[in-house]
Motif scaffolding. Structure first.
Motif, PDB file in Angstrom:
ATOM      1  N   UNK A 107      41.567  39.682  48.940  1.00 34.07           N
ATOM      2  CA  UNK A 107      43.155  38.483  49.440  1.00 34.07           C
ATOM      3  C   UNK A 107      44.118  37.528  48.485  1.00 34.07           C
ATOM      4  N   UNK A 108      44.580  37.538  47.249  1.00 40.74           N
ATOM      5  CA  UNK A 108      44.832  36.259  46.484  1.00 40.74           C
ATOM      6  C   UNK A 108      45.207  36.735  45.465  1.00 40.74           C
ATOM      7  N   UNK A 109      44.279  37.958  44.491  1.00 36.27           N
ATOM      8  CA  UNK A 109      44.618  38.955  43.507  1.00 36.27           C
ATOM      9  C   UNK A 109      45.357  39.779  43.460  1.00 36.27           C
ATOM     10  N   UNK A 110      46.279  40.397  42.819  1.00 43.37           N
ATOM     11  CA  UNK A 110      46.555  41.537  42.287  1.00 43.37           C
ATOM     12  C   UNK A 110      45.694  42.687  41.707  1.00 43.37           C
ATOM     13  N   UNK A 111      45.099  43.849  41.975  1.00 37.40           N
ATOM     14  CA  UNK A 111      44.461  44.494  41.608  1.00 37.40           C
ATOM     15  C   UNK A 111      43.394  44.454  41.030  1.00 37.40           C
ATOM     16  N   UNK A 112      42.514  43.681  41.400  1.00 34.34           N
ATOM     17  CA  UNK A 112      41.485  43.439  40.802  1.00 34.34           C
ATOM     18  C   UNK A 112      40.419  44.605  41.613  1.00 34.34           C
ATOM     19  N   UNK A 113      39.455  45.237  41.011  1.00 34.56           N
ATOM     20  CA  UNK A 113      38.355  46.216  40.701  1.00 34.56           C
ATOM     21  C   UNK A 113      36.801  45.387  41.114  1.00 34.56           C
ATOM     22  N   UNK A 114      36.104  45.450  41.930  1.00 37.05           N
ATOM     23  CA  UNK A 114      35.203  44.848  42.035  1.00 37.05           C
ATOM     24  C   UNK A 114      34.078  45.765  42.511  1.00 37.05           C
ATOM     25  N   UNK A 115      33.100  45.755  41.239  1.00 42.72           N
ATOM     26  CA  UNK A 115      31.651  46.773  41.131  1.00 42.72           C
ATOM     27  C   UNK A 115      31.056  45.657  42.078  1.00 42.72           C
ATOM     28  N   UNK A 116      29.819  46.533  42.978  1.00 39.75           N
ATOM     29  CA  UNK A 116      29.114  45.498  43.542  1.00 39.75           C
ATOM     30  C   UNK A 116      27.689  46.640  44.139  1.00 39.75           C
ATOM     31  N   UNK A 117      26.875  45.895  44.154  1.00 39.26           N
ATOM     32  CA  UNK A 117      25.495  46.607  44.967  1.00 39.26           C
ATOM     33  C   UNK A 117      25.083  46.368  46.412  1.00 39.26           C
ATOM     34  N   UNK A 163      38.874  45.905  54.901  1.00 42.37           N
ATOM     35  CA  UNK A 163      40.657  45.773  55.260  1.00 42.37           C
ATOM     36  C   UNK A 163      41.150  45.240  54.053  1.00 42.37           C
ATOM     37  N   UNK A 164      40.585  44.538  52.592  1.00 45.77           N
ATOM     38  CA  UNK A 164      42.002  44.279  52.173  1.00 45.77           C
ATOM     39  C   UNK A 164      43.155  45.284  51.255  1.00 45.77           C
ATOM     40  N   UNK A 165      44.571  45.177  51.621  1.00 43.54           N
ATOM     41  CA  UNK A 165      45.077  46.568  50.877  1.00 43.54           C
ATOM     42  C   UNK A 165      44.766  46.558  49.368  1.00 43.54           C
ATOM     43  N   UNK A 166      45.046  45.389  48.686  1.00 45.17           N
ATOM     44  CA  UNK A 166      44.868  46.130  47.357  1.00 45.17           C
ATOM     45  C   UNK A 166      43.897  45.680  46.209  1.00 45.17           C
ATOM     46  N   UNK A 167      42.449  45.374  46.457  1.00 49.26           N
ATOM     47  CA  UNK A 167      41.671  45.538  45.719  1.00 49.26           C
ATOM     48  C   UNK A 167      40.918  46.610  45.855  1.00 49.26           C
ATOM     49  N   UNK A 168      40.193  47.220  44.974  1.00 47.48           N
ATOM     50  CA  UNK A 168      39.559  48.110  44.258  1.00 47.48           C
ATOM     51  C   UNK A 168      37.796  48.120  44.413  1.00 47.48           C
ATOM     52  N   UNK A 169      37.370  48.792  45.640  1.00 46.73           N
ATOM     53  CA  UNK A 169      35.776  48.320  45.561  1.00 46.73           C
ATOM     54  C   UNK A 169      35.290  49.837  44.785  1.00 46.73           C
ATOM     55  N   UNK A 170      33.796  49.425  44.216  1.00 44.72           N
ATOM     56  CA  UNK A 170      33.143  50.539  43.496  1.00 44.72           C
ATOM     57  C   UNK A 170      32.053  49.858  43.975  1.00 44.72           C
ATOM     58  N   UNK A 171      31.022  50.714  45.156  1.00 43.88           N
ATOM     59  CA  UNK A 171      29.768  50.192  45.034  1.00 43.88           C
ATOM     60  C   UNK A 171      28.933  50.969  44.352  1.00 43.88           C
TER      61      UNK A 171
END
Length: 251
Positions: free
Chosen positions: A107-117, A127-135
């Motif tokens: 919610x407070x950074x731009x264009x961050x990609x989060x890779x998570x397990x 619901x965050x509009x600008x983050x990319x999540x790789x599960x």
């Protein structure tokens, strides 16, 4: 989360079970406001309501752990977020501090990609509009809501990240950081192999506990973000191994 919500969580954590009318009185707000606040926090899974009462979750799942010492964990997450720049790719392992970090980045950074397990983290920031999540894929552990096993390790090997953020279950001076679950520890190690920096997020209380399996040696870790109650001898040991230790206040 606003300051009043944090105070509400602190009260419910202390009382374990409290009437909504009494909670409103302690917060110095109307019962209508208290119920609205409870609805917001309950939606996050941090507590539950039952017949005019607010109750802390009794199980040991991640939602319950997230509600405990929420304010300190939020401070740790906010400090950790300063290590991430817009546009970076980071890996985030499951854990309560890590979930709050993911929310902060989403919610407070731009264009961050989060890779998570962590299925929990992916859902928590959905619901965050600008983050990319790789599960990552893998075998599902319901209690911690994480994906582990050989498929998860194979998936982790396909990605590279600027940093990995992870929690820990304990610390042993001669061994380093330790975990309580062998399969979770193995996937964290796999995720860390392709990350440029390793960042441990943990409350200082974990330094007084011991996990059952080795996680990382101190010399493998780049940053530790914790609170200012960390034992002095542990702080000196970490700094001796060139770890950048950053602390938040518990007050």
């Amino acid at each position: 989360m606003i300051e009043r919500h944090i105070k509400l969580l602190e009260i419910v954590n202390e009382k374990k079970r409290i009437e909504v009318t009494k909670l409103a009185e302690l917060l110095n707000v109307s019962q209508v406001t208290a119920r609205k606040d409870l609805s917001i926090i309950e939606e996050k899974g941090l507590l539950r309501r039952e017949h005019g009462y607010a109750l802390i979750n009794s199980s040991d799942d991640i939602s319950s752990r997230l509600a405990f010492n929420y304010d300190v964990k939020r401070k740790i997450a906010c400090l950790a977020s300063e290590l991430v720049s817009d546009g970076e790719t980071v890996m985030i392992e499951s854990g309560s501090c890590c979930a709050l970090l993911a929310e902060e980045l989403a919610y407070n950074k731009r264009d961050v990609t989060i890779i998570t397990n962590s299925v929990f983290i992916a859902s928590y920031i959905r619901a965050a509009p600008s983050v990319k999540v790789v599960l990552l894929g893998g075998d599902f552990q319901p209690e911690s809501q994480v994906l582990v096993g050989p498929i998860a390790r194979k998936c982790a090997e396909e990605f590279f990240a600027d940093k990995i953020f992870l929690g820990t279950d304990g610390f042993i001076s001669k061994i380093g950081f330790t975990g309580n679950n062998h399969m979770r520890t193995e996937i964290v190690k796999a995720m860390a192999k392709n990350s440029n920096k390793i960042v441990v997020l943990t409350e200082s209380s974990k330094f007084s506990r011991q996990g059952v399996v080795p996680q990382f040696k101190t010399e493998e870790v780049d940053y530790v973000i914790t609170d200012n109650n960390i034992p002095v001898e542990i702080l000196q040991l970490l700094k001796k191994d060139d770890i950048d230790v950053q602390m938040v206040s518990t007050n």
